[in-house]
Design a protein around this motif. Structure first.
Motif, PDB file in Angstrom:
ATOM      1  N   ASP A 216       0.805  -1.231   0.000  1.00 45.99           N
ATOM      2  CA  ASP A 216       0.000   0.000   0.000  1.00 45.99           C
ATOM      3  C   ASP A 216       0.833   1.274   0.000  1.00 45.99           C
ATOM      4  OD1 ASP A 216       1.015  -0.023   2.558  1.00 45.99           O
ATOM      5  OD2 ASP A 216      -0.915   0.260   3.568  1.00 45.99           O
ATOM      6  N   ILE A 217       2.154   1.148  -0.169  1.00 42.20           N
ATOM      7  CA  ILE A 217       3.008   2.337  -0.203  1.00 42.20           C
ATOM      8  C   ILE A 217       2.971   2.925  -1.610  1.00 42.20           C
ATOM      9  CG2 ILE A 217       5.334   3.255   0.156  1.00 42.20           C
ATOM     10  CD1 ILE A 217       5.839   0.821   1.986  1.00 42.20           C
ATOM     11  N   GLY A 218       2.557   4.186  -1.716  1.00 48.01           N
ATOM     12  CA  GLY A 218       2.377   4.819  -3.017  1.00 48.01           C
ATOM     13  C   GLY A 218       3.682   5.300  -3.651  1.00 48.01           C
ATOM     14  N   LYS A 219       3.557   5.762  -4.883  1.00 49.56           N
ATOM     15  CA  LYS A 219       4.712   6.234  -5.660  1.00 49.56           C
ATOM     16  C   LYS A 219       5.430   7.396  -4.995  1.00 49.56           C
ATOM     17  CE  LYS A 219       5.127   4.387 -10.028  1.00 49.56           C
ATOM     18  NZ  LYS A 219       6.428   4.069 -10.668  1.00 49.56           N
ATOM     19  N   ALA A 220       4.710   8.201  -4.214  1.00 54.18           N
ATOM     20  CA  ALA A 220       5.329   9.360  -3.585  1.00 54.18           C
ATOM     21  C   ALA A 220       6.491   8.960  -2.683  1.00 54.18           C
ATOM     22  CB  ALA A 220       4.285  10.141  -2.783  1.00 54.18           C
ATOM     23  N   ASP A 221       6.410   7.773  -2.091  1.00 53.62           N
ATOM     24  CA  ASP A 221       7.467   7.299  -1.201  1.00 53.62           C
ATOM     25  C   ASP A 221       8.288   6.169  -1.801  1.00 53.62           C
ATOM     26  OD1 ASP A 221       7.071   8.867   1.332  1.00 53.62           O
ATOM     27  OD2 ASP A 221       5.064   8.029   1.127  1.00 53.62           O
ATOM     28  N   CYS A 222       7.777   5.548  -2.860  1.00 52.56           N
ATOM     29  CA  CYS A 222       8.512   4.460  -3.509  1.00 52.56           C
ATOM     30  C   CYS A 222       8.473   4.673  -5.014  1.00 52.56           C
ATOM     31  CB  CYS A 222       7.907   3.106  -3.141  1.00 52.56           C
ATOM     32  SG  CYS A 222       8.777   1.703  -3.894  1.00 52.56           S
ATOM     33  N   ALA A 223       9.477   5.352  -5.528  1.00 54.58           N
ATOM     34  CA  ALA A 223       9.522   5.671  -6.955  1.00 54.58           C
ATOM     35  C   ALA A 223       9.629   4.414  -7.814  1.00 54.58           C
ATOM     36  CB  ALA A 223      10.706   6.597  -7.246  1.00 54.58           C
ATOM     37  N   GLU A 224      10.144   3.324  -7.235  1.00 53.74           N
ATOM     38  CA  GLU A 224      10.324   2.083  -7.990  1.00 53.74           C
ATOM     39  C   GLU A 224       9.060   1.229  -8.030  1.00 53.74           C
ATOM     40  OE1 GLU A 224      12.220   3.166  -5.619  1.00 53.74           O
ATOM     41  OE2 GLU A 224      14.328   3.225  -6.231  1.00 53.74           O
ATOM     42  N   ARG A 225       7.998   1.672  -7.407  1.00 54.15           N
ATOM     43  CA  ARG A 225       6.762   0.900  -7.365  1.00 54.15           C
ATOM     44  C   ARG A 225       6.306   0.546  -8.785  1.00 54.15           C
ATOM     45  NH1 ARG A 225       2.245  -0.102  -4.163  1.00 54.15           N
ATOM     46  NH2 ARG A 225       0.358  -0.395  -5.392  1.00 54.15           N
ATOM     47  N   ILE A 226       5.916  -0.708  -8.984  1.00 51.13           N
ATOM     48  CA  ILE A 226       5.422  -1.185 -10.277  1.00 51.13           C
ATOM     49  C   ILE A 226       3.910  -1.290 -10.200  1.00 51.13           C
ATOM     50  CG2 ILE A 226       5.424  -3.088 -11.935  1.00 51.13           C
ATOM     51  CD1 ILE A 226       8.264  -3.740 -11.000  1.00 51.13           C
TER      52      ILE A 226
END
Length: 214
Positions: free
Chosen positions: A197-207
């Motif tokens: 549930d961690i969004g792109k704002a905190d995890c730029a590598e999120r797929i």
């Protein structure tokens, strides 16, 4: 807005998945252990449906245990927080049912509506280890057996002896990783990120999952 926690925090459900390798991206747990109020990614998980199914199964179990003459304690009666006096880390959880059987045995039950998983067993083992360590609680110092109860009737019995020195060592090693000032390993993948549930704002590598073709 994402903010640093005053005390590191872990939930039993995070620990159980990490201990058995259900989730490989330890960074996600490290991030949530040390941060709060982060922007969450959207989810299509039907929490209302899950809650209804879970409540139905829990009530069925509670009824059966009462019929056997057990003294039962359900969900929020069982919520706990354990804080380490050395590191300050807080670990919390809420066992579904704690039952004292007529023969005096104390058993922690957790009901599951999904498919069997090793993390379910690990979750109950963590309850068995942590609940007796809540200062001043009625269960302090008590030994517990455990059991996972599935919707199809299958059960996994967990003896008190399974919460041994080896188990405690593995839990301690994982907690130490979460307390490190250095971020844990990040392993982005569609599967890992799909349940995170961690969004792109905190995890730029999120797929993000691919949109279905029109």
């Amino acid at each position: 807005m994402t903010a640093r926690r005053s005390n590191p925090y872990l939930h039993v459900s995070w620990l159980s998945k990490a201990l058995v390798g259900d989730k490989s991206c330890l960074w996600a747990y490290w991030f949530k252990a040390n941060n709060q109020n982060y922007s969450k990614a959207p989810s299509d998980f039907n929490s209302a449906r899950w809650q209804m199914d879970h409540t139905e199964l829990l009530n069925e179990l509670a009824d059966k245990l009462e019929q056997q003459g057990c003294e039962i304690h359900i969900e929020h009666q069982n919520g706990f927080r354990v804080e380490s006096s050395r590191s300050g880390v807080v670990i919390s959880g809420t066992p579904d049912v704690i039952a004292v059987h007529p023969d005096g045995r104390a058993v922690i039950y957790d009901v599951k509506t999904g498919n069997p998983s090793a993390s379910h067993t690990a979750q109950v083992q963590l309850y068995m280890y942590l609940v007796p360590r809540v200062p001043g609680s009625r269960w302090q110092g008590r030994a517990f057996d455990g059991e996972v109860v599935y919707r199809d009737g299958d059960r996994v019995k967990i003896p008190a002896s399974s919460v041994n020195a080896e188990f405690v060592q593995k839990v301690t090693a994982f907690v130490k990783k979460m307390l490190s000032p250095l971020p844990a390993r990040k392993i982005p993948s569609e599967r890992e990120c799909g349940w995170c549930d961690i969004g792109k704002a905190d995890c730029a590598e999120r797929i993000e999952p691919e949109e279905p073709a029109a």
